[in-house]
Write a protein that holds these residues in place. Structure first.
Motif, mmCIF file in Angstrom:
data_model
loop_
_atom_site.group_PDB
_atom_site.id
_atom_site.type_symbol
_atom_site.label_atom_id
_atom_site.label_comp_id
_atom_site.label_asym_id
_atom_site.label_seq_id
_atom_site.Cartn_x
_atom_site.Cartn_y
_atom_site.Cartn_z
ATOM 1 N N UNK A 115 0.816 -1.211 0.000
ATOM 2 C CA UNK A 115 0.000 0.000 0.000
ATOM 3 C C UNK A 115 0.855 1.267 0.000
ATOM 4 N N UNK A 116 0.333 2.289 -0.663
ATOM 5 C CA UNK A 116 1.042 3.562 -0.801
ATOM 6 C C UNK A 116 0.188 4.672 -0.215
ATOM 7 N N UNK A 117 0.806 5.476 0.650
ATOM 8 C CA UNK A 117 0.115 6.612 1.269
ATOM 9 C C UNK A 117 0.739 7.888 0.728
ATOM 10 N N UNK A 118 -0.051 8.715 0.019
ATOM 11 C CA UNK A 118 0.429 9.972 -0.544
ATOM 12 C C UNK A 118 0.286 11.102 0.469
ATOM 13 N N UNK A 119 1.307 11.958 0.521
ATOM 14 C CA UNK A 119 1.241 13.116 1.412
ATOM 15 C C UNK A 119 1.686 14.377 0.677
ATOM 16 N N UNK A 120 1.389 15.523 1.268
ATOM 17 C CA UNK A 120 1.793 16.867 0.837
ATOM 18 C C UNK A 120 1.142 17.260 -0.491
ATOM 19 N N UNK A 121 1.484 16.523 -1.567
ATOM 20 C CA UNK A 121 0.966 16.880 -2.899
ATOM 21 C C UNK A 121 1.018 15.662 -3.796
ATOM 22 N N UNK A 122 0.026 15.528 -4.670
ATOM 23 C CA UNK A 122 -0.004 14.420 -5.614
ATOM 24 C C UNK A 122 -0.443 14.925 -6.973
ATOM 25 N N UNK A 123 -0.218 14.116 -8.002
ATOM 26 C CA UNK A 123 -0.614 14.490 -9.342
ATOM 27 C C UNK A 123 -2.124 14.495 -9.509
#
Length: 323
Positions: free
Chosen positions: A128-136
């Motif tokens: 699993x991947x957790x995105x933080x701050x900013x994503x596309x």
């Protein structure tokens, strides 16, 4: 002292993250998520982040704090430096490297489009991947995203700029990377509001500084040479203190103001002396810490974040706030 300041700011912003917290449990200082019991065995989380300006210092410290906290639960959070040049390629390479090293999960700042494919591949492989701050802008199978609504943050800045400029004058605009979704949304959120509601504010730019303070410094000097009547500068991403230093060195303190993001020590210093006239925070230390603990909880207990998008409400500081 710097770390203490970051932790204090992160702790003060804790109430802005929206998810449930067990009433009788204890979260780590500066965070709001409590780790559950580990019955799965050793857990390894890769934390992938950049290092190209002072904004990333509290992100790094948040990841280290997560490692200290989760080490008591038979888990490690390994910080992986993606370098000082932001790009989708760096994110892809970082995730590929984490997969090759068999990490249990990944926390990442996938700021560009072009990263969704590798995030999907990791998820499909059971990582699993957790995105933080900013994503596309392209959707992905990431577990969740924690961060600020960049368009709304830009609009908030735009409203503040309009008040400071009394609805007219010249505004210089410096963005970090033209290809970064978050930077573009911050810029367009402000400029869209200004164009619709304050057409007498003339926009100079935008220009790209690649998050570099020294580039922001040179850009402000160039803008002032071409536009000596410039009254404010908006920096959408990294390096706003470089713009503030240019204002100071040009002897324009009190005449030209800089507005930007993040309560880092360099920025706060210029806020205190008045070259920076507005700083909007996004709680980066807390984002790093909370996302790591939430990912750990998912890995050991299947506990999903309350929402796929966990918003962070920033606090806008002015020189009056820090006197």
């Amino acid at each position: 002292m710097i770390l203490k300041t970051f932790r204090s700011l992160a702790f003060a912003a804790a109430a802005t993250i929206a998810f449930a917290m067990p009433a009788a449990a204890q979260a780590p200082e500066g965070g709001t998520v409590v780790a559950v019991e580990n019955t799965k065995g050793p857990i390894k989380i890769a934390f992938l982040s950049f290092q190209n300006n002072p904004f990333w210092t509290p992100v790094t410290e948040g990841a280290k704090a997560a490692n200290d906290y989760l080490s008591k639960f038979n888990a490690t959070v390994d910080f992986v430096d993606l370098g000082d040049e932001l790009s989708a390629e760096a994110v892809v390479a970082g995730i590929e490297g984490a997969l090759a090293k068999n990490y249990s999960g990944i926390v990442v700042v996938p700021i560009f489009d072009g990263t969704a494919r590798i995030i999907n591949e990791a998820t499909d492989e059971g990582v699993p991947v957790f995105n933080i701050i900013a994503e596309g802008a392209a959707p992905s199978k990431r577990l969740a995203f924690i961060g600020q609504d960049a368009t709304s943050a830009g609009k908030q800045i735009g409203e503040y700029i309009a008040r400071k400029m009394n609805g007219n004058g010249k505004l210089g605009v410096i963005t970090g990377y033209f290809g970064a979704t978050q930077h573009t949304q911050r810029m367009n959120g402000a400029l869209g509001f200004l164009k619709a509601n304050h057409p007498d504010i003339e926009i100079v730019g935008p220009f790209e500084n690649k998050d570099k303070a020294e580039s922001a410094y040179s850009l402000v000097q160039d803008m002032m040479t071409a536009n000596p009547d410039l009254s404010m500068v908006y920096v959408t991403a990294g390096g706003p203190f470089g713009a503030a230093k240019a204002v100071k060195d040009l002897g324009l303190s009190g005449k030209v103001g800089v507005v930007g993001f993040d309560h880092t020590p360099d920025n706060m210093q210029y806020l205190k002396t008045g070259e920076m006239v507005g700083l909007l925070d996004q709680a980066p230390y807390q984002q790093a810490l909370d996302s790591s603990v939430m990912l750990y909880n998912y890995l050991v207990a299947g506990t999903e974040p309350r929402s796929k998008i966990i918003p962070v409400a920033g606090k806008l500081l002015t020189p009056e706030d820090v006197q």
